[in-house]
Design a protein around this motif. Sequence first.
Motif, PDB file in Angstrom:
ATOM      1  N   GLN A   1       0.835  -1.208   0.000  1.00  0.00           N
ATOM      2  CA  GLN A   1       0.000   0.000   0.000  1.00  0.00           C
ATOM      3  C   GLN A   1       0.869   1.257   0.000  1.00  0.00           C
ATOM      4  O   GLN A   1       0.566   2.229  -0.696  1.00  0.00           O
ATOM      5  CB  GLN A   1      -0.906   0.018   1.244  1.00  0.00           C
ATOM      6  CG  GLN A   1      -2.100  -0.912   1.155  1.00  0.00           C
ATOM      7  CD  GLN A   1      -2.855  -0.934   2.477  1.00  0.00           C
ATOM      8  OE1 GLN A   1      -2.353  -1.439   3.483  1.00  0.00           O
ATOM      9  NE2 GLN A   1      -4.036  -0.363   2.487  1.00  0.00           N
ATOM     10  N   ILE A   2       1.950   1.219   0.787  1.00  0.00           N
ATOM     11  CA  ILE A   2       2.876   2.361   0.810  1.00  0.00           C
ATOM     12  C   ILE A   2       3.492   2.560  -0.578  1.00  0.00           C
ATOM     13  O   ILE A   2       3.556   3.683  -1.090  1.00  0.00           O
ATOM     14  CB  ILE A   2       4.003   2.150   1.857  1.00  0.00           C
ATOM     15  CG1 ILE A   2       3.421   2.108   3.282  1.00  0.00           C
ATOM     16  CG2 ILE A   2       5.083   3.219   1.733  1.00  0.00           C
ATOM     17  CD1 ILE A   2       3.031   3.437   3.862  1.00  0.00           C
ATOM     18  N   ALA A   3       3.905   1.456  -1.200  1.00  0.00           N
ATOM     19  CA  ALA A   3       4.554   1.551  -2.519  1.00  0.00           C
ATOM     20  C   ALA A   3       3.592   2.133  -3.559  1.00  0.00           C
ATOM     21  O   ALA A   3       3.975   2.994  -4.365  1.00  0.00           O
ATOM     22  CB  ALA A   3       5.053   0.177  -2.953  1.00  0.00           C
ATOM     23  N   LEU A   4       2.337   1.669  -3.524  1.00  0.00           N
ATOM     24  CA  LEU A   4       1.329   2.193  -4.463  1.00  0.00           C
ATOM     25  C   LEU A   4       1.085   3.683  -4.246  1.00  0.00           C
ATOM     26  O   LEU A   4       1.013   4.476  -5.195  1.00  0.00           O
ATOM     27  CB  LEU A   4      -0.003   1.458  -4.255  1.00  0.00           C
ATOM     28  CG  LEU A   4      -0.324   0.289  -5.177  1.00  0.00           C
ATOM     29  CD1 LEU A   4      -1.673  -0.320  -4.770  1.00  0.00           C
ATOM     30  CD2 LEU A   4      -0.349   0.769  -6.632  1.00  0.00           C
ATOM     31  N   ALA A   5       0.940   4.053  -2.975  1.00  0.00           N
ATOM     32  CA  ALA A   5       0.681   5.456  -2.641  1.00  0.00           C
ATOM     33  C   ALA A   5       1.872   6.327  -3.041  1.00  0.00           C
ATOM     34  O   ALA A   5       1.697   7.428  -3.573  1.00  0.00           O
ATOM     35  CB  ALA A   5       0.392   5.596  -1.141  1.00  0.00           C
ATOM     36  N   ALA A   6       3.087   5.822  -2.809  1.00  0.00           N
ATOM     37  CA  ALA A   6       4.294   6.573  -3.172  1.00  0.00           C
ATOM     38  C   ALA A   6       4.354   6.783  -4.683  1.00  0.00           C
ATOM     39  O   ALA A   6       4.743   7.849  -5.162  1.00  0.00           O
ATOM     40  CB  ALA A   6       5.543   5.844  -2.674  1.00  0.00           C
ATOM     41  N   ARG A   7       3.930   5.733  -5.432  1.00  0.00           N
ATOM     42  CA  ARG A   7       3.928   5.877  -6.887  1.00  0.00           C
ATOM     43  C   ARG A   7       2.916   6.942  -7.328  1.00  0.00           C
ATOM     44  O   ARG A   7       3.195   7.757  -8.199  1.00  0.00           O
ATOM     45  CB  ARG A   7       3.628   4.531  -7.567  1.00  0.00           C
ATOM     46  CG  ARG A   7       3.996   4.571  -9.038  1.00  0.00           C
ATOM     47  CD  ARG A   7       3.970   3.209  -9.660  1.00  0.00           C
ATOM     48  NE  ARG A   7       2.606   2.840  -9.996  1.00  0.00           N
ATOM     49  CZ  ARG A   7       2.218   1.606 -10.313  1.00  0.00           C
ATOM     50  NH1 ARG A   7       3.090   0.617 -10.284  1.00  0.00           N
ATOM     51  NH2 ARG A   7       0.974   1.358 -10.628  1.00  0.00           N
ATOM     52  N   ALA A   8       1.736   6.935  -6.681  1.00  0.00           N
ATOM     53  CA  ALA A   8       0.728   7.955  -7.005  1.00  0.00           C
ATOM     54  C   ALA A   8       1.298   9.358  -6.771  1.00  0.00           C
ATOM     55  O   ALA A   8       1.108  10.268  -7.588  1.00  0.00           O
ATOM     56  CB  ALA A   8      -0.529   7.740  -6.156  1.00  0.00           C
ATOM     57  N   ILE A   9       2.017   9.539  -5.656  1.00  0.00           N
ATOM     58  CA  ILE A   9       2.631  10.845  -5.363  1.00  0.00           C
ATOM     59  C   ILE A   9       3.653  11.201  -6.449  1.00  0.00           C
ATOM     60  O   ILE A   9       3.647  12.317  -6.982  1.00  0.00           O
ATOM     61  CB  ILE A   9       3.327  10.837  -3.976  1.00  0.00           C
ATOM     62  CG1 ILE A   9       2.301  10.648  -2.836  1.00  0.00           C
ATOM     63  CG2 ILE A   9       4.185  12.093  -3.776  1.00  0.00           C
ATOM     64  CD1 ILE A   9       1.503  11.867  -2.469  1.00  0.00           C
ATOM     65  N   ARG A  10       4.516  10.240  -6.796  1.00  0.00           N
ATOM     66  CA  ARG A  10       5.559  10.531  -7.807  1.00  0.00           C
ATOM     67  C   ARG A  10       4.950  10.868  -9.154  1.00  0.00           C
ATOM     68  O   ARG A  10       5.518  11.626  -9.937  1.00  0.00           O
ATOM     69  CB  ARG A  10       6.510   9.333  -7.945  1.00  0.00           C
ATOM     70  CG  ARG A  10       7.608   9.308  -6.893  1.00  0.00           C
ATOM     71  CD  ARG A  10       8.754   8.376  -7.304  1.00  0.00           C
ATOM     72  NE  ARG A  10       8.280   7.045  -7.618  1.00  0.00           N
ATOM     73  CZ  ARG A  10       8.128   6.068  -6.722  1.00  0.00           C
ATOM     74  NH1 ARG A  10       8.444   6.287  -5.453  1.00  0.00           N
ATOM     75  NH2 ARG A  10       7.700   4.882  -7.091  1.00  0.00           N
ATOM     76  N   GLU A  11       3.765  10.289  -9.436  1.00  0.00           N
ATOM     77  CA  GLU A  11       3.113  10.534 -10.732  1.00  0.00           C
ATOM     78  C   GLU A  11       2.211  11.757 -10.731  1.00  0.00           C
ATOM     79  O   GLU A  11       1.443  11.985 -11.663  1.00  0.00           O
ATOM     80  CB  GLU A  11       2.334   9.273 -11.157  1.00  0.00           C
ATOM     81  CG  GLU A  11       3.271   8.126 -11.506  1.00  0.00           C
ATOM     82  CD  GLU A  11       2.545   6.806 -11.778  1.00  0.00           C
ATOM     83  OE1 GLU A  11       1.323   6.727 -11.520  1.00  0.00           O
ATOM     84  OE2 GLU A  11       3.229   5.868 -12.237  1.00  0.00           O
TER      85      GLU A  11
ATOM     86  N   ALA B   1       9.427   6.433   0.773  1.00  0.00           N
ATOM     87  CA  ALA B   1       9.189   5.623  -0.435  1.00  0.00           C
ATOM     88  C   ALA B   1       9.036   6.507  -1.671  1.00  0.00           C
ATOM     89  O   ALA B   1       9.475   6.139  -2.760  1.00  0.00           O
ATOM     90  CB  ALA B   1       7.943   4.759  -0.242  1.00  0.00           C
ATOM     91  N   ALA B   2       8.413   7.676  -1.510  1.00  0.00           N
ATOM     92  CA  ALA B   2       8.255   8.585  -2.642  1.00  0.00           C
ATOM     93  C   ALA B   2       9.594   9.241  -2.984  1.00  0.00           C
ATOM     94  O   ALA B   2       9.844   9.608  -4.130  1.00  0.00           O
ATOM     95  CB  ALA B   2       7.203   9.652  -2.333  1.00  0.00           C
ATOM     96  N   GLY B   3      10.436   9.409  -1.964  1.00  0.00           N
ATOM     97  CA  GLY B   3      11.724  10.073  -2.166  1.00  0.00           C
ATOM     98  C   GLY B   3      11.566  11.558  -2.443  1.00  0.00           C
ATOM     99  O   GLY B   3      12.428  12.190  -3.059  1.00  0.00           O
ATOM    100  N   LEU B   4      10.435  12.116  -1.988  1.00  0.00           N
ATOM    101  CA  LEU B   4      10.092  13.512  -2.269  1.00  0.00           C
ATOM    102  C   LEU B   4       9.479  14.159  -1.047  1.00  0.00           C
ATOM    103  O   LEU B   4       8.813  13.484  -0.260  1.00  0.00           O
ATOM    104  CB  LEU B   4       9.019  13.559  -3.376  1.00  0.00           C
ATOM    105  CG  LEU B   4       9.408  13.146  -4.773  1.00  0.00           C
ATOM    106  CD1 LEU B   4       8.156  12.864  -5.590  1.00  0.00           C
ATOM    107  CD2 LEU B   4      10.245  14.246  -5.417  1.00  0.00           C
ATOM    108  N   PRO B   5       9.655  15.483  -0.892  1.00  0.00           N
ATOM    109  CA  PRO B   5       8.882  16.186   0.131  1.00  0.00           C
ATOM    110  C   PRO B   5       7.407  16.207  -0.270  1.00  0.00           C
ATOM    111  O   PRO B   5       7.088  16.320  -1.447  1.00  0.00           O
ATOM    112  CB  PRO B   5       9.478  17.599   0.128  1.00  0.00           C
ATOM    113  CG  PRO B   5      10.119  17.752  -1.209  1.00  0.00           C
ATOM    114  CD  PRO B   5      10.528  16.375  -1.662  1.00  0.00           C
ATOM    115  N   ILE B   6       6.518  16.075   0.702  1.00  0.00           N
ATOM    116  CA  ILE B   6       5.075  16.011   0.419  1.00  0.00           C
ATOM    117  C   ILE B   6       4.364  17.220   1.028  1.00  0.00           C
ATOM    118  O   ILE B   6       4.382  17.418   2.246  1.00  0.00           O
ATOM    119  CB  ILE B   6       4.465  14.688   0.945  1.00  0.00           C
ATOM    120  CG1 ILE B   6       5.088  13.504   0.179  1.00  0.00           C
ATOM    121  CG2 ILE B   6       2.942  14.694   0.800  1.00  0.00           C
ATOM    122  CD1 ILE B   6       4.523  12.144   0.554  1.00  0.00           C
ATOM    123  N   ALA B   7       3.774  18.041   0.145  1.00  0.00           N
ATOM    124  CA  ALA B   7       2.967  19.178   0.604  1.00  0.00           C
ATOM    125  C   ALA B   7       1.598  18.646   1.000  1.00  0.00           C
ATOM    126  O   ALA B   7       0.998  17.875   0.251  1.00  0.00           O
ATOM    127  CB  ALA B   7       2.818  20.212  -0.506  1.00  0.00           C
TER     128      ALA B   7
END
Length: 300
Positions: A6-16, A125-131
């Motif tokens: 679930q974390i991996a899927l959510a991280a992918r959604a954020i990256r996309e 997991a996203a490797g990005l800051p999240i607003a």
Amino acid sequence: MITPDQIALAARAIREGGLVAFPTETVYGLGANALDASAVRRIFRLKGRPSTSPLIVHVDTIDMARSLVAAWPAAADELARRHWPGPLTLVLPKQPVVPGEVTAGLDTVGIRMPAHPVALDLIRAAGLPIAAPSANRFTQLSPTTAAHVRDAFGDSIPILDGGPTQVGIESTVLSLAGDEPVLLRPGIIPFAELRRITEPTAGAHPSPGMHERHYSPRTPLAIVDGDLLPAGRVAYLYIRRPLHAARVIPMPATPEGYAAALYSTLHQLDREGFDSIAVERVPATAPWAGVADRIERAAK
Ligand code: AMP
Ligand code: MG
């Protein structure tokens, strides 16, 4: 429980460039890649939030925080080491990499490291800051459970369900961008404790995004000082002095306990449908400042 998948899927959604609702220790957040202006604009559209209200950027390391700011003063370092991960947002001069969409056009950015394993796993997991602002529609109550988020947005976004949040009210916001530290929003980390390190000037200065803030239940809310309650079917929240009402709800006597219970109690009373919610005034001391602030805004 939340699985690594679930974390991996959510991280992918954020990256996309998509949106994900996720738990933090304060309230649930509606997150997007903080470095992607169009993803961030999606947050404002879904919430109905005015673009004049800056978002807090969530990080998983101090290095990530430092990559977003033009200056990292000693006070920031000391506060971050002492309170992160935790419910303290630091406002600092931003780097150009942070889009103006995140900061409402300001040259500063609000940053914090949330103390929730799911939030930290998602950022890592996203490797990005999240607003992320709170995952509710503008002016409505902030969500402290995944069900509250679903009530607001249905199935239009993925929601990571990490159970009820622990702190229950939004973070303390402290600006370190000027000559002197300024408390922009009280929270559960009290002003007096911050003053020991940073000695902010007394009283909050106005900042963009604060004037229009509401944390309101749909039911009218009144603060009660004496023993007079509003007319009609009333739910009454108290710490010290019970009164006769249709519903009488004892609230926790510590600011931490009260904050953790406040929004879920108001969400529940909204569902039950009272004419009004009456709240006994909470103590006017520094540890209670965050709770008192949210109750006052809800009463407006
Ligand atoms: P929310 O996301 O609803 O918890 O609100 C975020 C709040 O953080 C804003 O309303 C401001 O009070 C504060 N904030 C975030 N970024 C900044 C900034 N760059 N300058 C001043 N205040 C900020
Ligand atoms: Mg909010």
